[in-house]
Design a protein around this motif. Structure first.
Motif, PDB file in Angstrom:
ATOM      1  N   THR A 135       0.848  -1.193   0.000  1.00 15.49           N
ATOM      2  CA  THR A 135       0.000   0.000   0.000  1.00 15.49           C
ATOM      3  C   THR A 135       0.878   1.236   0.000  1.00 15.49           C
ATOM      4  O   THR A 135       2.014   1.218   0.491  1.00 15.49           O
ATOM      5  N   THR A 136       0.353   2.322  -0.537  1.00 14.33           N
ATOM      6  CA  THR A 136       1.040   3.601  -0.501  1.00 14.33           C
ATOM      7  C   THR A 136       0.014   4.702  -0.635  1.00 14.33           C
ATOM      8  O   THR A 136      -1.006   4.532  -1.312  1.00 14.33           O
ATOM      9  N   TRP A 144       4.401   4.801  -5.540  1.00 18.12           N
ATOM     10  CA  TRP A 144       3.616   3.904  -6.387  1.00 18.12           C
ATOM     11  C   TRP A 144       4.256   3.696  -7.757  1.00 18.12           C
ATOM     12  O   TRP A 144       4.021   2.668  -8.407  1.00 18.12           O
ATOM     13  N   GLU A 148       4.971  -0.021  -9.410  1.00 15.03           N
ATOM     14  CA  GLU A 148       4.635  -0.329 -10.803  1.00 15.03           C
ATOM     15  C   GLU A 148       5.874  -0.748 -11.586  1.00 15.03           C
ATOM     16  O   GLU A 148       5.804  -1.622 -12.459  1.00 15.03           O
ATOM     17  N   ARG A 154      -2.046  -1.886  -9.564  1.00 16.62           N
ATOM     18  CA  ARG A 154      -2.964  -1.210  -8.645  1.00 16.62           C
ATOM     19  C   ARG A 154      -4.353  -1.823  -8.773  1.00 16.62           C
ATOM     20  O   ARG A 154      -4.904  -1.907  -9.881  1.00 16.62           O
ATOM     21  N   TYR A 176      -1.661  -2.290  -4.102  1.00 17.42           N
ATOM     22  CA  TYR A 176      -1.017  -2.956  -5.241  1.00 17.42           C
ATOM     23  C   TYR A 176      -0.859  -4.430  -4.937  1.00 17.42           C
ATOM     24  O   TYR A 176      -0.733  -4.831  -3.775  1.00 17.42           O
ATOM     25  N   SER A 209       6.778   3.280   1.582  1.00 17.46           N
ATOM     26  CA  SER A 209       5.598   2.528   1.179  1.00 17.46           C
ATOM     27  C   SER A 209       4.983   1.943   2.427  1.00 17.46           C
ATOM     28  O   SER A 209       5.682   1.491   3.308  1.00 17.46           O
TER      29      SER A 209
END
Length: 209
Positions: A135-136, A144, A148, A154, A176, A209
């Motif tokens: 999570t962020t 994020w 990625e 996501r 994510y 994060s």
């Protein structure tokens, strides 16, 4: 020194009781903690809560899981902390959670992506786990992007009940995930039997994060 994962530029090792001061410098830096908590943590809090919890994890979790000090090979300095452990953050409903934060001096060099990719490779290739999550905060664009760049997708946004928790919390947190099947389809290399994963320096990093 118990090394868990090695990358091109870092060794991820278990924390020891001697790391309290360095860890407190990380958790006490407002720039590092900006997207994590309202108030940075004190040395006393790190010594009484954070570090003992990390050491306890090594006894309770499978080998290869927990929170780890990231040591830059070139200098021997601690660059930050990475973690891989059963998901516990608010908004997550399962999986193995990936986390990271770096000292500001190490931002912008791709180390967050490098360490995160190595732990993902260890999760799927060495530990044979099925599902990595992270999570962020929505406003933490650098974080994020790191996720990625690691191939994570996501899947949703969640909101804390107390949206005034910190500036930006009202915009929610992104969730994510990456499954073992998706990771294999991406053609990622498995780490060696010692957990080693050679990772290039292809993306700028971010500390939280």
């Amino acid at each position: 020194m118990r090394i868990v994962v090695e990358t091109e530029r870092m060794l991820l090792r278990r924390f020891t009781g001697a790391d309290a001061g360095l860890l407190a410098a990380l958790y006490g830096d407002p720039r590092v903690m900006r997207f994590i908590t309202v108030q940075p943590l004190s040395l006393a809090e790190v010594e009484s809560k954070i570090l003992p919890a990390y050491l306890r994890e090594y006894r309770e979790l499978a080998d290869g899981l927990g929170s780890f000090a990231a040591i830059e090979k070139a200098t021997g300095q601690m660059a930050g902390r990475f973690s891989l452990k059963p998901a516990s953050s608010y908004g997550l409903t399962g999986g193995t959670e990936l986390g990271y934060r770096l000292y500001p001096a190490f931002w912008g060099r791709g180390l967050a992506t490098e360490g995160a990719r190595a732990l993902i490779a260890s999760a799927f290739g060495r530990l044979h786990l099925d599902w990595v999550v992270a999570t962020t905060m929505a406003g933490n664009i650098g974080s994020w992007r790191v996720l990625e760049n690691c191939g994570m997708r996501r899947v949703r946004t969640f909101y804390y009940p107390d949206a005034d928790l910190m500036p930006g919390a009202e915009n929610g947190d992104f969730v994510y995930e990456l499954t073992r099947g998706d990771w294999c389809r991406q053609g990622k290399d498995e780490p060696s039997e010692h957990g080693e994963s050679r990772v290039g320096r292809d993306a700028p990093g971010n500390p939280e994060s």
